[in-house]
Motif scaffolding. Sequence first.
Motif, mmCIF file in Angstrom:
data_model
loop_
_atom_site.group_PDB
_atom_site.id
_atom_site.type_symbol
_atom_site.label_atom_id
_atom_site.label_comp_id
_atom_site.label_asym_id
_atom_site.label_seq_id
_atom_site.Cartn_x
_atom_site.Cartn_y
_atom_site.Cartn_z
ATOM 1 N N VAL A 3 24.177 24.246 36.305
ATOM 2 C CA VAL A 3 22.869 24.908 36.269
ATOM 3 C C VAL A 3 21.825 23.925 36.794
ATOM 4 N N SER A 5 18.257 23.282 36.793
ATOM 5 C CA SER A 5 17.372 23.836 35.769
ATOM 6 C C SER A 5 15.905 23.427 35.946
ATOM 7 N N ASP A 21 16.163 29.021 37.212
ATOM 8 C CA ASP A 21 17.398 28.243 37.088
ATOM 9 C C ASP A 21 18.427 28.841 38.043
ATOM 10 N N VAL A 23 22.342 29.178 38.905
ATOM 11 C CA VAL A 23 23.671 29.026 38.296
ATOM 12 C C VAL A 23 24.698 28.962 39.416
ATOM 13 N N ASP A 31 24.103 33.121 40.154
ATOM 14 C CA ASP A 31 23.013 33.809 39.461
ATOM 15 C C ASP A 31 21.719 33.014 39.618
ATOM 16 N N VAL A 38 20.358 30.298 30.593
ATOM 17 C CA VAL A 38 21.788 30.008 30.429
ATOM 18 C C VAL A 38 21.942 29.090 29.222
ATOM 19 N N THR A 39 22.731 29.534 28.255
ATOM 20 C CA THR A 39 22.864 28.749 27.024
ATOM 21 C C THR A 39 24.278 28.215 26.822
ATOM 22 N N SER A 40 25.166 28.474 27.789
ATOM 23 C CA SER A 40 26.555 28.036 27.646
ATOM 24 C C SER A 40 26.634 26.520 27.456
ATOM 25 N N ALA A 43 28.140 24.411 30.405
ATOM 26 C CA ALA A 43 27.458 24.256 31.692
ATOM 27 C C ALA A 43 26.940 22.828 31.860
#
Length: 507
Positions: A3, A5, A21, A23, A31, A38-40, A43
């Motif tokens: 990401v 960011s 951001d 992806v 994306d 994005v909270t994964s 990542a």
Amino acid sequence: MLVISGGLVLAADAARGALRDLVIDGDTIVDIVAPGAVTSADAEVLDARRRLVIPGLVNAHTHSHGGLSKGVGDLWSLEHLLNAAPWIGGERRHQDKHLAALINAVEHVEKGSTACYDLMFEFPAPTVEGIEAVASAYDKVGLRAVIAPMVADLTFYQSVPGLIDALPDDARARAGDMRMGGADNTVAALRLLAGRWPHPTDRLRLAIAPTIPQHCTREFMIGCRDVARQHGLAMQTHVSEPKYLSASAFRFTGMSMTETMDACGIVGPWFSAAHAVWITDKDMALLGDKGAQVSHNAGSNLRLGSGIAAVREYVRHGVTVGIGTDGSASSDNQNMFEAMRYAAFVSRIRGLPPDQWVSTTEAFRMATKGSARVLGMQDFIGRIAKGYKADLVLLDLDHVNYMPLNDATNQIVFTEDGTAVDKVLIGGRLVVSGGRAIGIDHAALARQAQEAMERLAALNADARRFAERIEPMVSKFCRGLADDDAMHALRRDIPAAGRCVHCGKAQ
Ligand SMILES: [Zn+2]
């Protein structure tokens, strides 16, 4: 997953930019989301706060062999450069081709370019080993490239009718005895290369570049075309670069260079014309109707005094325009920010009203989407968009170039000189960090470049003396080629006031 960011993201079509951001999965943007969306936990995050994120610039016309040739000439028009070519590029081993391409590639990425169309030259004909020497340099740096062996079956001296005969006795034999690799051999070499191209074509792609129409017999150009069409390869040619040689094409063939290429079946969606300064409305219509493109190399055109291309007219004729630097023997750097600026600036001194000038948005679009089209890679590079490759440049917004940030696009084209380039990614791979190409020992590269330059200068000393001796005669002869009738065929030098700038006559 990566990401990028918190960056201010400027897509090729956008004028302002927005905080987003990006992806990235593998080499592709999958994306574009709001910051922090994005909270994964898996990542990997690349912090792009205070960075302007732009699509990588795409150089639509360069020459990797020029990587050892910055600053070799000064008061040179194209014929000076062609006359000097044997000593500038002579005696190159494959390791020199690799070194020149490596230097070019490092300069590209450090100045914000992520792909190029390289018309690389080998004398007397292209070889698998030579092409691989260049390809391995691109692999090392990570630059995406179209590699187009630049080929001809006539030497410069053979290409100019009457030039060899006009030289003094002792020079005539030497210039007249020079030969290229032979049409059949060269076409066979191209066929071999095309038949066993080992690289993924979204990274490194083969194309074919008959160098200048006058340097190629009709049979040879048709041979090149057949290999290109059989293997689906793009083609690029230097078309109508200096005025007097363009006019002489009319005089000796009755056709413009564009018409000559078309008569050989070369003009089509796969074809791009480099420079195309002195072309007619008819040529532009031909290029536009057949889906061909132009690489606008305004810096080189200024440096060699070739003229100012009619970009507004190309666009009106439906021709896609990309932007190129040209090789460093005729533009002395690989700085696409500068090339964009030149494209915007030279459009403003043609006497057109301001609403017909090349805007910053247009120049930026030409250097991204337009050039991507010239490379034939428009479906996956040249934009920041879902499904496109992650070829990205992060510009430092704390750099003096953006103090303050008034208008991102205007500042990219008018202010940026490559010094604010912080990070560059190509296909999601980080290739520049802190403005420096990753994995490159600059001091060692500089040493190798200096050693190669000195070794090649010694090997080419005799060729250089010869070229310098005949240079005044060559230049005078070339300039005398175009008579007034031929000059008038190039009607673009007639300004709106109706007076020919060539002879001053009212039209
Ligand atoms: Zn060129």
